[in-house]
Structures are given as C-alpha cells and as structure tokens.
Design an enzyme around this catalytic site. Sequence first.
Site, PDB file in Angstrom:
ATOM      1  N   CYS A   1      -2.289  -2.561   7.683  1.00 21.79           N
ATOM      2  CA  CYS A   1      -2.185  -3.512   6.572  1.00 21.79           C
ATOM      3  C   CYS A   1      -0.933  -4.383   6.632  1.00 21.79           C
ATOM      4  CB  CYS A   1      -2.321  -2.784   5.244  1.00 21.79           C
ATOM      5  SG  CYS A   1      -4.021  -2.198   5.013  1.00 21.79           S
TER       6      CYS A   1
ATOM      7  N   ASP B   1       0.788  -1.242   0.000  1.00 23.10           N
ATOM      8  CA  ASP B   1       0.000   0.000   0.000  1.00 23.10           C
ATOM      9  C   ASP B   1       0.824   1.299   0.000  1.00 23.10           C
ATOM     10  OD1 ASP B   1      -1.981  -1.902   0.203  1.00 23.10           O
ATOM     11  OD2 ASP B   1      -2.887  -1.125   2.038  1.00 23.10           O
TER      12      ASP B   1
ATOM     13  N   LYS C   1      -7.224  -4.873  -2.917  1.00 22.87           N
ATOM     14  CA  LYS C   1      -8.018  -5.337  -1.775  1.00 22.87           C
ATOM     15  C   LYS C   1      -8.883  -4.205  -1.260  1.00 22.87           C
ATOM     16  CE  LYS C   1      -4.181  -4.309   1.255  1.00 22.87           C
ATOM     17  NZ  LYS C   1      -4.845  -3.215   1.959  1.00 22.87           N
TER      18      LYS C   1
END
Length: 199
Positions: free
Chosen positions: A153, A12, A108
Amino acid sequence: MRAANEALIVIDIQNDFCPGGALAVAGGDEIVPGVNALMGDFASVILTQDWHPSGHSSFASTHGAAPYSTTEMPYGTQVLWPDHCIQGTDGAAFHKDLVTKGDLIIRKGFNPRIDSYSAFFENDHVTPTGLEGYLRTRGIDTLTMIGLATDFCVNFSAVDAAKLGFNVTVRTDLCRAIDMDGSLAAAIEGMKAAGVEVL
Ligand code: VGL
Ligand code: ZN
C-alpha cells in the site's frame, strides 16, 4: 512545522497489519511512536484504512485458494490474502496507540470486485478514491508517506502520487514490509524509478 502545501499520509496502521493480526507485518507496531511524533510537524494529516467487505475478491478464502497464492483478475495479477481489515471489525481498527486526530480518513478496498492498495486508485489503476481531488482543492502538492506495508500500500500510493505530479517522500524508517518473493526490493526500485524520494 511544515508549510501548508504539505501533508503527511499515514497508511493502514491497523490491527490486522500489526503483530497478532490476520495479515501481520513484522514490526508493524514498532513505527507507531515515531509516526505519532511526526504528525506534530504537519498541519495536514491524512490516514488511510484498508476497508474490505467480507467475502472480498482479494481474500484467498473467497476463491478456496491458499493464502499468498495469486490469481488473474480482469485488472491483472492479484495476490490472495488471508481475510483482513473487514469493515467494522477490530482487525480493521487503527492500532490503539495511533493518534487519529488527522483531517481525513480515506477508506479503500470497499469495492467487492477490486482490491485497492493505493490511496489514489483501485488496483485497476483507473477508479479514483477521491484523494487527489481532496489534496488539490486544499492546495497540497507535497506528500510524506509512512505506514504499512512498504511493498504494497505504501508503494502503490507513492508511485501513483508521483505519477499524478505530487512531490513524494517515503520515510522507510517509519514503514514496515510484507516482503514476499523480493517484493520489498522491487518496490524500492519502482518508487525510485517513479521519482519518489525514498529515505
Ligand atoms: C495491504 C495487502 C492487502 C497493505 C492491504 O496495506 O499494504 N496489503 N491489503
Ligand atoms: Zn487489503
């Protein structure tokens, strides 16, 4: 060069998690040069991308609630975030200096009703993203994880990977944290308890 059973998972590193972004992580952009350099050591590099539809159930605005408050979802407590990483927007794009030549990009958080911190499962801890199968069919059993955010995450991805039986190392020097209400310390403890090597 690392062996063929190893992969680097880059989590990310997107504009919305960097300074100036909608859910900025302090120093999020500082890790980019080191991450790019580390990619050169790995035959397999996988990037993840937080990828929400507008009106996602993890957005405070969807509930008329204050950002960083929490709500109860069928799958447990959910932090409500500012709108971030909306599919196709500049905020969802990778940081402009990040090398994105990796083998796979796993997206996601696209299910409107379930958030997905982990690269392996949505936040119900049941619905798979497919990453496990991708890694296993390629004979990859050893993972190094870096990226944003350490306590969300990266943490969820590392713990899930360890539970699935992968050997997992997290390089915290190449991660940055949101750190709300002690979430960073809790994440470090949780990763260690799950058998993750936290460097
Ligand atoms: C993340 C909060 C919401 C992360 C993603 O990448 O750590 N955190 N969505
Ligand atoms: Zn998100």
